[in-house]
Design a protein around this motif. Structure first.
Motif, PDB file in Angstrom:
ATOM      1  N   ILE A  78      -4.411  -9.906  -5.714  1.00  0.00           N
ATOM      2  CA  ILE A  78      -4.527 -10.543  -4.401  1.00  0.00           C
ATOM      3  C   ILE A  78      -5.708 -11.508  -4.422  1.00  0.00           C
ATOM      4  O   ILE A  78      -6.706 -11.273  -5.086  1.00  0.00           O
ATOM      5  N   GLY A  79      -5.581 -12.614  -3.668  1.00  0.00           N
ATOM      6  CA  GLY A  79      -6.745 -13.466  -3.423  1.00  0.00           C
ATOM      7  C   GLY A  79      -7.017 -14.487  -4.514  1.00  0.00           C
ATOM      8  O   GLY A  79      -8.106 -15.037  -4.581  1.00  0.00           O
ATOM      9  N   LEU A 116      -0.906   2.928  -8.161  1.00  0.00           N
ATOM     10  CA  LEU A 116      -0.892   1.487  -8.172  1.00  0.00           C
ATOM     11  C   LEU A 116      -2.242   0.914  -8.539  1.00  0.00           C
ATOM     12  O   LEU A 116      -3.236   1.185  -7.893  1.00  0.00           O
ATOM     13  N   ALA A 117      -2.258   0.118  -9.542  1.00  0.00           N
ATOM     14  CA  ALA A 117      -3.505  -0.520  -9.937  1.00  0.00           C
ATOM     15  C   ALA A 117      -3.881  -1.574  -8.898  1.00  0.00           C
ATOM     16  O   ALA A 117      -3.040  -2.046  -8.151  1.00  0.00           O
ATOM     17  N   PRO A 118      -5.140  -1.960  -8.866  1.00  0.00           N
ATOM     18  CA  PRO A 118      -5.688  -2.839  -7.834  1.00  0.00           C
ATOM     19  C   PRO A 118      -4.878  -4.102  -7.610  1.00  0.00           C
ATOM     20  O   PRO A 118      -4.750  -4.918  -8.509  1.00  0.00           O
ATOM     21  N   GLY A 119      -4.398  -4.248  -6.398  1.00  0.00           N
ATOM     22  CA  GLY A 119      -3.711  -5.482  -6.072  1.00  0.00           C
ATOM     23  C   GLY A 119      -2.350  -5.568  -6.711  1.00  0.00           C
ATOM     24  O   GLY A 119      -1.634  -6.529  -6.509  1.00  0.00           O
ATOM     25  N   THR A 154       1.174  -6.017   0.211  1.00  0.00           N
ATOM     26  CA  THR A 154       1.366  -7.259   0.954  1.00  0.00           C
ATOM     27  C   THR A 154       2.603  -8.009   0.494  1.00  0.00           C
ATOM     28  O   THR A 154       2.947  -9.031   1.070  1.00  0.00           O
ATOM     29  N   SER A 181     -10.536  -4.312 -11.794  1.00  0.00           N
ATOM     30  CA  SER A 181     -10.999  -5.694 -11.615  1.00  0.00           C
ATOM     31  C   SER A 181     -12.508  -5.834 -11.781  1.00  0.00           C
ATOM     32  O   SER A 181     -13.049  -6.908 -11.606  1.00  0.00           O
ATOM     33  N   ASP A 209     -16.450  -2.384  -7.025  1.00  0.00           N
ATOM     34  CA  ASP A 209     -15.582  -3.551  -6.992  1.00  0.00           C
ATOM     35  C   ASP A 209     -15.390  -3.971  -5.538  1.00  0.00           C
ATOM     36  O   ASP A 209     -14.760  -3.257  -4.767  1.00  0.00           O
ATOM     37  N   TRP A 250     -11.809  -7.044  -1.530  1.00  0.00           N
ATOM     38  CA  TRP A 250     -11.460  -7.324  -0.127  1.00  0.00           C
ATOM     39  C   TRP A 250      -9.962  -7.383   0.078  1.00  0.00           C
ATOM     40  O   TRP A 250      -9.492  -7.170   1.203  1.00  0.00           O
ATOM     41  N   ARG A 254      -7.884  -5.222  -0.844  1.00  0.00           N
ATOM     42  CA  ARG A 254      -7.481  -3.875  -0.420  1.00  0.00           C
ATOM     43  C   ARG A 254      -7.891  -3.592   1.010  1.00  0.00           C
ATOM     44  O   ARG A 254      -7.247  -2.785   1.689  1.00  0.00           O
ATOM     45  N   VAL A 277     -10.012 -16.422   0.349  1.00  0.00           N
ATOM     46  CA  VAL A 277     -11.222 -16.269  -0.454  1.00  0.00           C
ATOM     47  C   VAL A 277     -12.426 -16.850   0.265  1.00  0.00           C
ATOM     48  O   VAL A 277     -12.355 -17.961   0.809  1.00  0.00           O
TER      49      VAL A 277
END
Lengths: 392, 392
Positions: A117-118, A182-185, A227, A391, B308, B311, B313, B345
Motif C-alpha cells: 500500500i502507498g 497476510l504479510a504487510p499490505g 483495500t 517492510s 514499522d 500507515w 495498515r 503518502v
C-alpha cells in the motif's frame, strides 16, 4: 502441467496469460490478463467493503456496472492503494493501454492490483508488461494460460490456487490469490471466475453474492480487511448451455468454498487451520457472529497454537456477542471432545488432540436450529515475524 | 513502605489486608479484604459486560444493588468462572464465612476472583484464608494494609498498582490488577476504589460510570473481554466532607486514567505502549470507534512491534469503520511525523522513531471537532509465547 478441468481457461471462450513485468524484486511473474472471447461478455463482481478502497477497485466498480467486461488485467507487486489521483490515473492508463493492444474498450476492462500500500506503480514496467501479456494470451491444453495467470498473481502465496466445476453441458473455472495470514499490505484476496454457461448479468450477480456470502466472507484469517479484495465472475456463453440455476449456484458455491479453504490452508504463518462451527443457533446470523467473534480472539488463537484446548477463551468470546443463548446452556467441543458442557467443565481436556493441522471447534448455542462456520488460523510466532519484519 | 497518599487505605474509614491462602502454586499472597469501617457504607460498581460472567460477578451485582457494601473479598489464583452452580455456591459460602468473622451481613460483601477459568476454587484453602485476612486487617501508616491487598490480587502483574487523589477535605484511593497483555484466563481487571468523602450511592454511580467510560473502557490491550472484570467504589464518609461534584468527578476520572495506564504499561508481552488518538471526528463515538478498530488490527500491532510506521495498515483499519470521513481527507501521524496526508503518502516514513516504548498514533478524520484516544499494546513474540504456553 495444464489441468483442463480447473483454472480460468478451463471453460470455453477464455484465454489467459501471466508474464514477468518486473514489478517484483524476485523476478517472478507479476502481471496477468484473463480475456473473455465471448460470444457473451457478461460479468458480476464483488469488492472489498473497506471504505479506503484502492484505485483499481474504484475503477473496476464502474466497469462492471453495466454487466459487461471483456477482460481482467491483474498485477502483483503493488496494490495501488492510498495513491491518490496519480494512482487512479495509473489504473486508467493501464486499462487504456490494454484496451488498445487487445482491441476492446477500456471501459470493459476490470483491473486488480495487489502488493504494498502507498506506493505508485512503476508504469514504465506495467505498459510493456501489458504488451507481453497480451501477446502471450492462450487457452486450451496446448498452453496453460490459466495456470500462468494464477502464478502471476501470487504474492506471499506458496502455491497457486485454481478450482473447477463440471456442470451439465458447461463448466466453471477459477483462480485465486491470498495467503491466509497476510504479510504487510499484501492482505488482498483476488479471485477470477470464468464460465462458458449462458447466464445473464443479473443471474451471475445473484449466484456470486450467494456463493461469496458462505465462502470468502467466512474465511477470516486475522480479521483484517484488505483495500483491494475483488471477486470477478465472467460468462462467455461459449458452451451454448443455459444452466439449471440451482446447479449453477451450488457449483459456484462449492468452487468458492474450495478456493476459500485453499486460501486458509496457505496461511504461511499458521500452524493450524481452524473451523469454528456454531450450531443450534437461533439464526444463521447469530451462528456466524459467534464463530467470527471466536475466530478474532487473540487469546483463543494463541491457545490453539499452543495446542491448548482452552474452552474458557471460547466462552469468553461467545459472551461478548449479542447472539441468543444462555451461558449455562453452552456446549463446546474441540476435535470431537466435548470439553465444555452446560457452560461448565465437560470431558477431560487431555483427550483433545491438537497435534494435527486441522482443528474443529463446535459451539452449541442450544437456541435453535441454524448454523454457520468460519475458517481461520491460529496466531503464531511466524505470524508476528512475517507481519513485523516485512517492510522494515 | 506505606505511602499514605495512595491505595485503598489512604482515605479514612478503610482497613485492608492481603494474605497467602495457598491458592497460587507460587506461594505468593492471593487473598485480600478491603473493609469499609464507615460511618457510611455507600457503594457503586461496574462489571464486565461479558454475558459469560463469573460466579462472583453474579453475586456482586446483587450485593451492590441496594447501594450498600461493607467489604470486598478478593482472591487471585482462580477466576471461579464457568464453574456452574457449585461455583456460585462457593462464592456464596465465601461471603457467608467472611460475614461471620467480620461481623457484617453476607449480602453486603462484594466478591472478586481472578485466575484460571473452569476450575473450582479450593474452599479448604479459601476459608482459612478469610480467617487470616480478617485477622490481618489494618490501616494507617503503622501497617500498609492497602499495599498488602494490592499485592495479593496480582496474577501476571509484575508490579502492584495503586493510585490516589487528594480532594478538598477528602481523598480517594485505589488498587488495581491486570497486566495488559493477558495470560490465559487471567485477563481480569479488578479495581477497588475507596473514598472518605460523603457521597450518596447515586452520586458514586454517576461519577464512576463517567470515569470508567474514559479510562478502563479505553484501555484495550488485546480486544479480549474478561468474564470477571469488576470496578468497585466505596465511600465511608469518614472525612465528613461533602465534595464538590465536579472536583470529585474529575479526581476520580484522573485516578482511573492513572490506573488504566498502569495496566497498559504492565503488559508483559508488550514492547510498545500505544496511544491511538483520533481527532477532528464528527462525534466522540466516531473517534473512539476508529481508535479502537485500529487498536484491534493485528497487522497494525505487529507492524509497531517491528518498528514499522505502516500507515497503510492504519488506513485499512479506519476504512472498516462507519465513522464519518472521506478516504482522501485522512491524515495520519506517528510520533509526530505526518506520514499520511490526504489519504496518500506524506512525510518520509524514515523520520519516524519507534525505538522507544511510547508510541502516539494520531488520526485526523477531517470531519468535526470531537476526539478520543484508546491505549493499547503491540503484538509481539512474547504475547504469543505467554498466551500459548501458560496452561499447556
Amino acid at each position: 502441467m495444464s489441468n483442463p478441468t480447473i483454472g480460468v481457461t478451463a471453460p470455453a471462450g477464455f484465454s489467459a496469460s501471466g508474464v514477468t513485468a518486473g514489478l517484483k524484486a524476485s523476478g517472478n511473474p507479476d502481471l496477468a490478463i484473463v480475456r473473455n472471447d465471448g460470444p457473451l461478455h457478461h460479468v458480476a463482481a464483488v469488492f472489498t467493503s473497506n471504505r479506503v478502497a484502492a484505485a483499481p477497485v474504484h475503477w473496476s466498480r464502474q466497469v462492471v456496472g453495466d454487466g459487461r467486461a471483456d477482460a481482467v488485467l491483474l498485477n502483483s507487486g503493488g496494490a495501488n492503494a492510498c495513491t491518490g489521483p496519480e494512482g487512479f490515473a495509473n489504473t486508467h492508463a493501464s486499462a487504456e493501454h490494454a484496451a488498445k493492444v487487445l482491441g476492446i474498450g477500456s471501459g470493459d476492462i476490470v483491473v486488480c492490483s495487489t502488493g504494498l500500500i502507498g506506493e505508485q506503480l512503476p508504469m514504465d514496467k506495467i505498459i510493456p508488461g501489458i504488451d507481453a501479456a497480451a501477446a502471450a494470451l492462450g487457452s486450451g491444453s496446448e498452453f496453460d494460460g490459466g495456470g500462468a495467470a494464477a502464478t502471476a498473481i501470487m504474492t506471499t502465496d506458496t502455491v497457486s490456487k485454481q478450482a473447477g466445476f463440471a456442470g451439465t453441458g458447461y463448466s466453471i473455472g477459477a483462480m485465486a490469490k491470498g495467503a491466509g495470514m497476510l504479510a504487510p499490505g499484501l492482505a488482498t484476496m483476488l479471485v477470477v471466475i470464468t464460465t462458458d454457461a449462458v447466464v445473464e448479468p443479473a443471474g451471475l450477480e445473484a449466484a456470486l453474492r450467494g456463493a461469496t456470502r458462505v465462502s470468502f466472507d467466512r474465511a477470516d484469517s486475522d480479521g483484517c480487511m484488505s483495500t483491494n479484495d475483488t471477486v470477478v465472475l465472467m460468462a462467455s456463453g461459449a458452451s451454448g448451455t443455459v444452466p439449471d440455476p440451482a446447479e449453477f449456484a451450488t457449483g459456484l458455491k462449492d468452487l468458492c468454498i474450495d478456493l476459500a479453504l485453499q486460501l486458509i490452508r496457505d496461511a504461511e504463518g499458521a500452524a493450524h487451520d481452524i473451523t469454528i462451527r456454531t450450531f443450534n443457533a437461533a439464526t444463521e446470523q447469530d451462528a456466524e457472529d459467534v464463530s467470527r467473534t471466536v475466530s478474532r480472539s487473540n487469546l483463543f488463537k494463541t491457545a490453539i497454537f499452543g495446542q491448548d484446548p482452552n474452552w474458557g477463551r471460547v466462552l469468553s468470546a461467545v459472551g461478548t456477542t449479542k447472539a441468543v443463548f444462555e451461558a449455562d446452556e453452552l456446549n463446546v467441543s474441540i476435535n470431537g471432545v466435548q470439553i465444555c458442557r452446560n457452560g461448565g467443565v465437560g470431558d477431560d481436556r487431555n483427550l483433545v488432540d491438537l497435534t494435527g493441522r486441522e482443528v474443529l471447534v463446535e459451539i452449541d448455542l442450544n437456541a435453535g436450529d441454524a448454523e454457520a462456520a468460519i475458517w481461520t488460523n491460529d496466531l503464531t510466532h511466524d505470524y508476528v515475524h512475517e507481519n513485523s519484519a516485512y517492510s522494515s
